[in-house]
Scaffold this motif. Structure first.
Motif, PDB file in Angstrom:
ATOM      1  N   ARG A  57       6.769  20.434  -3.842  1.00 45.50           N
ATOM      2  CA  ARG A  57       5.716  19.510  -3.436  1.00 45.50           C
ATOM      3  C   ARG A  57       4.619  19.381  -4.491  1.00 45.50           C
ATOM      4  NH1 ARG A  57       0.876  19.130  -1.581  1.00 45.50           N
ATOM      5  NH2 ARG A  57       0.486  21.351  -1.541  1.00 45.50           N
ATOM      6  N   VAL A  58       4.219  20.484  -5.111  1.00 45.06           N
ATOM      7  CA  VAL A  58       3.134  20.459  -6.095  1.00 45.06           C
ATOM      8  C   VAL A  58       3.496  19.547  -7.269  1.00 45.06           C
ATOM      9  CG1 VAL A  58       1.821  21.858  -7.735  1.00 45.06           C
ATOM     10  CG2 VAL A  58       2.271  22.723  -5.434  1.00 45.06           C
ATOM     11  N   ILE A  60       5.727  17.102  -7.393  1.00 50.08           N
ATOM     12  CA  ILE A  60       5.853  15.717  -6.932  1.00 50.08           C
ATOM     13  C   ILE A  60       4.471  15.087  -6.727  1.00 50.08           C
ATOM     14  CG2 ILE A  60       6.615  14.268  -4.995  1.00 50.08           C
ATOM     15  CD1 ILE A  60       8.928  15.330  -6.718  1.00 50.08           C
ATOM     16  N   MET A  61       3.600  15.792  -6.030  1.00 45.69           N
ATOM     17  CA  MET A  61       2.276  15.235  -5.737  1.00 45.69           C
ATOM     18  C   MET A  61       1.442  15.067  -7.006  1.00 45.69           C
ATOM     19  SD  MET A  61       2.412  14.332  -2.686  1.00 45.69           S
ATOM     20  CE  MET A  61       0.723  13.779  -2.547  1.00 45.69           C
ATOM     21  N   ARG A  62       1.605  15.935  -7.983  1.00 49.69           N
ATOM     22  CA  ARG A  62       0.886  15.789  -9.257  1.00 49.69           C
ATOM     23  C   ARG A  62       1.248  14.446  -9.901  1.00 49.69           C
ATOM     24  NH1 ARG A  62       2.955  19.960 -12.099  1.00 49.69           N
ATOM     25  NH2 ARG A  62       1.568  21.374 -11.035  1.00 49.69           N
ATOM     26  N   GLU A  63       2.518  14.096  -9.897  1.00 49.99           N
ATOM     27  CA  GLU A  63       2.952  12.829 -10.501  1.00 49.99           C
ATOM     28  C   GLU A  63       2.528  11.626  -9.663  1.00 49.99           C
ATOM     29  OE1 GLU A  63       3.863  12.777 -13.473  1.00 49.99           O
ATOM     30  OE2 GLU A  63       4.293  14.903 -13.706  1.00 49.99           O
ATOM     31  N   ILE A  64       2.603  11.741  -8.357  1.00 55.07           N
ATOM     32  CA  ILE A  64       2.177  10.644  -7.486  1.00 55.07           C
ATOM     33  C   ILE A  64       0.684  10.366  -7.686  1.00 55.07           C
ATOM     34  CG2 ILE A  64       1.764  10.004  -5.069  1.00 55.07           C
ATOM     35  CD1 ILE A  64       4.507  11.310  -4.459  1.00 55.07           C
ATOM     36  N   GLU A  65      -0.123  11.414  -7.740  1.00 52.94           N
ATOM     37  CA  GLU A  65      -1.565  11.239  -7.948  1.00 52.94           C
ATOM     38  C   GLU A  65      -1.874  10.641  -9.318  1.00 52.94           C
ATOM     39  OE1 GLU A  65      -3.098  15.148  -7.121  1.00 52.94           O
ATOM     40  OE2 GLU A  65      -2.651  14.948  -4.985  1.00 52.94           O
ATOM     41  N   ALA A  66      -1.081  10.994 -10.330  1.00 53.22           N
ATOM     42  CA  ALA A  66      -1.315  10.493 -11.687  1.00 53.22           C
ATOM     43  C   ALA A  66      -0.855   9.046 -11.870  1.00 53.22           C
ATOM     44  CB  ALA A  66      -0.593  11.387 -12.704  1.00 53.22           C
ATOM     45  N   HIS A  67       0.140   8.609 -11.096  1.00 50.76           N
ATOM     46  CA  HIS A  67       0.768   7.313 -11.374  1.00 50.76           C
ATOM     47  C   HIS A  67       0.640   6.276 -10.267  1.00 50.76           C
ATOM     48  CE1 HIS A  67       2.524   8.760 -15.094  1.00 50.76           C
ATOM     49  NE2 HIS A  67       2.826   9.873 -14.457  1.00 50.76           N
ATOM     50  N   THR A  68      -0.130   6.594  -9.194  1.00 51.24           N
ATOM     51  CA  THR A  68      -0.327   5.604  -8.124  1.00 51.24           C
ATOM     52  C   THR A  68      -1.788   5.606  -7.678  1.00 51.24           C
ATOM     53  OG1 THR A  68       0.122   7.079  -6.243  1.00 51.24           O
ATOM     54  CG2 THR A  68       2.030   6.013  -7.279  1.00 51.24           C
ATOM     55  N   HIS A  69      -2.201   4.482  -7.117  1.00 48.95           N
ATOM     56  CA  HIS A  69      -3.538   4.370  -6.533  1.00 48.95           C
ATOM     57  C   HIS A  69      -3.491   4.825  -5.081  1.00 48.95           C
ATOM     58  CE1 HIS A  69      -5.867   2.384  -9.627  1.00 48.95           C
ATOM     59  NE2 HIS A  69      -4.910   1.481  -9.808  1.00 48.95           N
ATOM     60  N   GLU A  70      -4.587   5.429  -4.622  1.00 47.18           N
ATOM     61  CA  GLU A  70      -4.687   5.746  -3.205  1.00 47.18           C
ATOM     62  C   GLU A  70      -4.616   4.451  -2.411  1.00 47.18           C
ATOM     63  OE1 GLU A  70      -7.365   8.611  -1.467  1.00 47.18           O
ATOM     64  OE2 GLU A  70      -7.855   9.316  -3.489  1.00 47.18           O
ATOM     65  N   ALA A  83       5.507  14.881   3.003  1.00 43.77           N
ATOM     66  CA  ALA A  83       4.791  14.809   4.284  1.00 43.77           C
ATOM     67  C   ALA A  83       3.301  14.525   4.121  1.00 43.77           C
ATOM     68  CB  ALA A  83       5.002  16.090   5.076  1.00 43.77           C
ATOM     69  N   THR A  84       2.674  15.004   3.054  1.00 48.39           N
ATOM     70  CA  THR A  84       1.227  14.804   2.887  1.00 48.39           C
ATOM     71  C   THR A  84       0.867  13.434   2.325  1.00 48.39           C
ATOM     72  OG1 THR A  84       1.273  15.861   0.713  1.00 48.39           O
ATOM     73  CG2 THR A  84       0.775  17.276   2.607  1.00 48.39           C
ATOM     74  N   LEU A  85       1.842  12.590   2.030  1.00 45.26           N
ATOM     75  CA  LEU A  85       1.534  11.249   1.513  1.00 45.26           C
ATOM     76  C   LEU A  85       0.707  10.423   2.492  1.00 45.26           C
ATOM     77  CD1 LEU A  85       4.732  10.049  -0.356  1.00 45.26           C
ATOM     78  CD2 LEU A  85       2.454  10.423  -1.298  1.00 45.26           C
TER      79      LEU A  85
END
Length: 124
Positions: A57-58, A60-70, A83-85
């Motif tokens: 999870r760590v 995956i979430m690092r890349e999602i936070e770096a490459h997508t907008h909230e 699950a935390t998305l």
């Protein structure tokens, strides 16, 4: 900011896979000689794929936070790491039966990209 580094927004498909030749021994995520790759597809055809050190999870979430907008709309499989998305945006979890999506939601874009990339890179 250049188009290549601009974070994705809107509808985004997320998935992970492994790259590497056939190996003897352990199969799956822990197989020797395999590279774990995480990918994002913006539903207009843009793709970002990057190796990650560990299938967790760590990473995956690092890349999602770096490459997508909230606030994005994320489409993923049922892996618990996603699950935390729902804290970051809208999250549609794709349920599958016999490797086929149930309902209209899908992650065919990223899965198609993996198929194409693995076929293209197979000789290497």
């Amino acid at each position: 900011m250049g188009e290549q580094v601009k974070p994705f927004e809107g509808a985004i498909e997320c998935d992970e896979t492994t790259f590497g030749g056939a190996r003897k021994g352990k199969r799956g995520w822990g197989a020797a000689g395999k590279v774990i790759v995480f990918g994002l597809v913006k539903r207009n055809g843009q793709v970002k794929a990057m190796p990650i050190p560990v299938h967790d999870r760590v990473s995956i979430m690092r890349e999602i936070e770096a490459h997508t907008h909230e606030g994005a709309l994320y489409y993923t499989d049922q892996w618990q790491a996603y699950a935390t998305l729902k804290l970051r945006g809208e999250h549609v979890m794709i349920r599958k039966e016999k490797d086929r999506p149930v309902g209209r939601a899908h992650i065919n874009g990223i899965e198609g990209f993996w198929s194409y990339a693995k076929n293209w890179l197979y000789p290497y």
